[in-house]
Design a protein around this motif. Sequence first.
Motif, PDB file in Angstrom:
ATOM      1  N   ARG A  11      -1.280   6.446  -2.214  1.00 46.62           N
ATOM      2  CA  ARG A  11      -2.700   6.200  -1.901  1.00 46.62           C
ATOM      3  C   ARG A  11      -2.793   6.039  -0.389  1.00 46.62           C
ATOM      4  NH1 ARG A  11      -7.311   4.529  -4.831  1.00 46.62           N
ATOM      5  NH2 ARG A  11      -5.946   4.606  -6.642  1.00 46.62           N
ATOM      6  N   GLY A  12      -3.688   6.791   0.227  1.00 43.40           N
ATOM      7  CA  GLY A  12      -3.881   6.681   1.671  1.00 43.40           C
ATOM      8  C   GLY A  12      -2.586   6.862   2.447  1.00 43.40           C
ATOM      9  N   HIS A  14       0.327   5.833   1.612  1.00 41.58           N
ATOM     10  CA  HIS A  14       1.288   4.769   1.305  1.00 41.58           C
ATOM     11  C   HIS A  14       1.757   4.878  -0.144  1.00 41.58           C
ATOM     12  CE1 HIS A  14       0.221   2.569   5.003  1.00 41.58           C
ATOM     13  NE2 HIS A  14      -0.999   3.022   4.762  1.00 41.58           N
ATOM     14  N   SER A  17       2.627   2.566  -5.950  1.00 43.13           N
ATOM     15  CA  SER A  17       3.481   2.180  -7.079  1.00 43.13           C
ATOM     16  C   SER A  17       4.625   3.174  -7.158  1.00 43.13           C
ATOM     17  CB  SER A  17       2.687   2.187  -8.394  1.00 43.13           C
ATOM     18  OG  SER A  17       1.608   1.278  -8.354  1.00 43.13           O
TER      19      SER A  17
ATOM     20  N   PHE B  44      -1.898  -2.527  -2.073  1.00 43.85           N
ATOM     21  CA  PHE B  44      -3.360  -2.447  -2.084  1.00 43.85           C
ATOM     22  C   PHE B  44      -3.863  -3.468  -3.108  1.00 43.85           C
ATOM     23  CE2 PHE B  44      -2.499   2.069  -0.744  1.00 43.85           C
ATOM     24  CZ  PHE B  44      -3.185   2.025   0.462  1.00 43.85           C
ATOM     25  N   ARG B  46      -6.718  -3.864  -4.300  1.00 37.67           N
ATOM     26  CA  ARG B  46      -7.704  -3.238  -5.181  1.00 37.67           C
ATOM     27  C   ARG B  46      -8.759  -4.269  -5.658  1.00 37.67           C
ATOM     28  NH1 ARG B  46      -5.514   1.691  -7.078  1.00 37.67           N
ATOM     29  NH2 ARG B  46      -7.669   2.065  -7.710  1.00 37.67           N
ATOM     30  N   ALA B 181      -4.471   2.311   9.868  1.00 36.67           N
ATOM     31  CA  ALA B 181      -3.134   2.756   9.472  1.00 36.67           C
ATOM     32  C   ALA B 181      -2.753   2.271   8.077  1.00 36.67           C
ATOM     33  CB  ALA B 181      -2.096   2.268  10.472  1.00 36.67           C
ATOM     34  N   ARG B 182      -3.402   1.216   7.595  1.00 34.58           N
ATOM     35  CA  ARG B 182      -3.047   0.744   6.256  1.00 34.58           C
ATOM     36  C   ARG B 182      -4.195   0.941   5.265  1.00 34.58           C
ATOM     37  NH1 ARG B 182      -4.637  -4.637   5.534  1.00 34.58           N
ATOM     38  NH2 ARG B 182      -5.450  -5.646   7.374  1.00 34.58           N
ATOM     39  N   GLN B 183      -5.102   1.850   5.587  1.00 38.28           N
ATOM     40  CA  GLN B 183      -6.286   2.057   4.764  1.00 38.28           C
ATOM     41  C   GLN B 183      -6.066   3.104   3.680  1.00 38.28           C
ATOM     42  OE1 GLN B 183      -9.838   2.631   7.093  1.00 38.28           O
ATOM     43  NE2 GLN B 183     -11.055   3.380   5.359  1.00 38.28           N
ATOM     44  N   GLY B 184      -6.606   2.833   2.511  1.00 39.34           N
ATOM     45  CA  GLY B 184      -6.711   3.812   1.437  1.00 39.34           C
ATOM     46  C   GLY B 184      -8.123   3.754   0.876  1.00 39.34           C
ATOM     47  N   THR B 185      -8.417   4.622  -0.070  1.00 43.38           N
ATOM     48  CA  THR B 185      -9.737   4.633  -0.701  1.00 43.38           C
ATOM     49  C   THR B 185      -9.591   4.174  -2.143  1.00 43.38           C
ATOM     50  OG1 THR B 185     -10.419   6.461   0.703  1.00 43.38           O
ATOM     51  CG2 THR B 185     -11.730   6.076  -1.288  1.00 43.38           C
ATOM     52  N   ASP B 186     -10.424   3.229  -2.527  1.00 47.39           N
ATOM     53  CA  ASP B 186     -10.336   2.651  -3.868  1.00 47.39           C
ATOM     54  C   ASP B 186     -10.986   3.581  -4.897  1.00 47.39           C
ATOM     55  OD1 ASP B 186      -9.841   0.785  -5.908  1.00 47.39           O
ATOM     56  OD2 ASP B 186     -10.249  -0.880  -4.554  1.00 47.39           O
ATOM     57  N   MET B 194      -3.614  -1.908   2.574  1.00 43.14           N
ATOM     58  CA  MET B 194      -2.298  -2.447   2.257  1.00 43.14           C
ATOM     59  C   MET B 194      -2.190  -3.828   2.907  1.00 43.14           C
ATOM     60  SD  MET B 194      -0.219  -0.469   0.404  1.00 43.14           S
ATOM     61  CE  MET B 194       1.525  -0.465   0.847  1.00 43.14           C
ATOM     62  N   ALA B 259      -6.356  -2.762 -10.069  1.00 42.05           N
ATOM     63  CA  ALA B 259      -5.641  -1.589 -10.556  1.00 42.05           C
ATOM     64  C   ALA B 259      -4.210  -1.564 -10.026  1.00 42.05           C
ATOM     65  CB  ALA B 259      -6.383  -0.323 -10.137  1.00 42.05           C
ATOM     66  N   GLU B 260      -3.359  -0.810 -10.732  1.00 39.83           N
ATOM     67  CA  GLU B 260      -1.958  -0.625 -10.327  1.00 39.83           C
ATOM     68  C   GLU B 260      -1.158  -1.925 -10.306  1.00 39.83           C
ATOM     69  OE1 GLU B 260      -0.209   2.176  -9.968  1.00 39.83           O
ATOM     70  OE2 GLU B 260      -1.928   3.379 -10.557  1.00 39.83           O
ATOM     71  N   LYS B 277       2.379  -8.234  -7.764  1.00 46.34           N
ATOM     72  CA  LYS B 277       2.264  -6.776  -7.887  1.00 46.34           C
ATOM     73  C   LYS B 277       3.407  -6.278  -8.743  1.00 46.34           C
ATOM     74  CE  LYS B 277       2.039  -2.258  -6.787  1.00 46.34           C
ATOM     75  NZ  LYS B 277       1.133  -1.344  -7.500  1.00 46.34           N
ATOM     76  N   ILE B 278       3.063  -5.539  -9.786  1.00 46.88           N
ATOM     77  CA  ILE B 278       4.068  -4.852 -10.603  1.00 46.88           C
ATOM     78  C   ILE B 278       4.370  -3.530  -9.902  1.00 46.88           C
ATOM     79  CG2 ILE B 278       4.565  -3.864 -12.865  1.00 46.88           C
ATOM     80  CD1 ILE B 278       4.237  -6.949 -12.860  1.00 46.88           C
ATOM     81  N   ASP B 279       5.663  -3.273  -9.643  1.00 49.23           N
ATOM     82  CA  ASP B 279       6.024  -2.106  -8.835  1.00 49.23           C
ATOM     83  C   ASP B 279       5.487  -0.798  -9.393  1.00 49.23           C
ATOM     84  OD1 ASP B 279       7.442  -3.596  -6.964  1.00 49.23           O
ATOM     85  OD2 ASP B 279       9.259  -3.575  -8.195  1.00 49.23           O
ATOM     86  N   GLY B 281       2.904  -0.455 -11.405  1.00 47.72           N
ATOM     87  CA  GLY B 281       1.457  -0.430 -11.561  1.00 47.72           C
ATOM     88  C   GLY B 281       0.930  -0.767 -12.940  1.00 47.72           C
TER      89      GLY B 281
END
Lengths: 331, 331
Positions: A11-12, A14, A17, B44, B46, B181-186, B194, B259-260, B277-279, B281
Amino acid sequence: MHAAPLVDIMRGGHIESQHTGSVVVCDAAGALVFSLGDPERAAFPRSAIKAFQAIPLLTSGAADRFALTPRELALACASHTGTPLHTQTAAAILAKAGRDLVCLECGTHWPSSTTAARALAAAGDTPNALHNNCSGKHAGFVCTAVATNRNPAGYVDADHPTMRAVIEAVDVCTGARMQAARQGTDGCSIPTFMTPLRAVATGFARFGTGQGLPPEVAAAAARLRPAVAANPFMIAGEGRFDTEVMDALGEAAFVKGGAEGVVAGALPALGLGFALKIDDGAARAADAAAASLLRRLLGPAPVLERWASQKLRNWNGIEVGALVACDGLRP
Amino acid sequence: MHAAPLVDIMRGGHIESQHTGSVVVCDAAGALVFSLGDPERAAFPRSAIKAFQAIPLLTSGAADRFALTPRELALACASHTGTPLHTQTAAAILAKAGRDLVCLECGTHWPSSTTAARALAAAGDTPNALHNNCSGKHAGFVCTAVATNRNPAGYVDADHPTMRAVIEAVDVCTGARMQAARQGTDGCSIPTFMTPLRAVATGFARFGTGQGLPPEVAAAAARLRPAVAANPFMIAGEGRFDTEVMDALGEAAFVKGGAEGVVAGALPALGLGFALKIDDGAARAADAAAASLLRRLLGPAPVLERWASQKLRNWNGIEVGALVACDGLRP
């Protein structure tokens, strides 16, 4: 337990999972051709070995006596999605043996096809045992029992003559032996046994080639393989990995998934079998890892590219990441 | 990355699958109280931080201007299952701001409640954006935009004034800073970043106590917590972990999944926050691990026992195994 990274969820840019697991490729003699993680890792193969479990349907003479079609034989190896074509075919198998869905001991669940489930709901209906993803396999067990003059009742039990024949067929393929110490109960109530991945892969190399199998078992395998290859929709359903791969590759690959992240199968022309287990049980990772492994062994094909590396889109259709098989599986 | 075994899936007395991950418990100063795996693991968060993202709804004055009820505030923090009560409440939030579902930019998906999905199908209907699990949060974003005299259009973009306020609120809680640099889209199209689990846990310790937060943010948190505790159905839905825990424990635990395989929350009376966090997901593992962690921190409670150790039954209702949080999470 040594496990290898097999599939990343990105995701993004990174890793969000990651799925680890083990992968094994063997020939019919059990020689290791390729592996990641632990080739001796034991796992419940679950539905991945339904094709082995269907062998007594042929060796007992039931398939001939009831004139089962290739489509019906394919459904006997299937984990289907409960569409009308699947349930009608399961009902037809039972009817040929003079039975109906009352004989099925697999239990009932809603179709995994959301289209089929919503259509059922829209019609005011609820599911029955024919909608269970295992109903074709169980219809085959009922046929086997009837053809061998056994009462099908209780066929899910390990000591029923039909289930004894099913377990024996699996053991003949894998070279493993049924042991109560490694027994569990599957989702459809039949026994399942912890089996080293290497034995499952070896079993599929034998299933794909006939090598190392008694002649009648080799003949049964030689009849099941083209039946499934000609009816890939029956083995799973629309949009499912097993169906899409066999629809595209035909008899070049026999592929079957099982619950908790197992995929196994045969590459007959190469004389190989394979088995893999995702440690955490995720189907999404099992399918991607299997696609990447098949690409490594068979060469590139659009269906394998599509499953080995999947764009992930959100509810607005925006690409937010990817599901990607790890480098260890690449050629 | 160091990861700890967190949840085992058992079948027939064998470990069939296993989920690894990281768990962190912190106080409001960020001091580590307990951890498994890597406390600095970035993930993330989320939907686990929707409560942080709802803060501008209060600090902007929107909640007061539109007289939002505690139930509506709870839905603004929710990942709901799309039942009629959820969708009607989301529609009511929008109506108070003089808007409707056309303003929602979260996308559309079928309700995750199978009952609600089948009822929709049975009525010949299809879902709309109100059924999206994030519709309450997005309705809150629309309210915030309207109350601050902004055009809501494009509120999902990181540079929209409303989303800038949302990101700032998250950063104030966690002490992390937004970085491209640590951004994703939900899944619902808003940015997600992140963030080290330790920062998320620290943020929830602050959210639960007000310590380390500006007064207006502490006041917003103090209003959101009881709103959710009084309306646990709104935060998720029937049979869901977050709903069941807060229904049973009230204000003793604020719990929110994402999520994940992310779960995070606050234990206000203890002054602690947690994040895990479960690795791979998996939600099934995240819920069980969170239940086991809460049992460790709060002591035994039936709802926590039920989620930390679950019997697995097959389609015939036969007990075939269990889902069990690992020993490392036990007291």
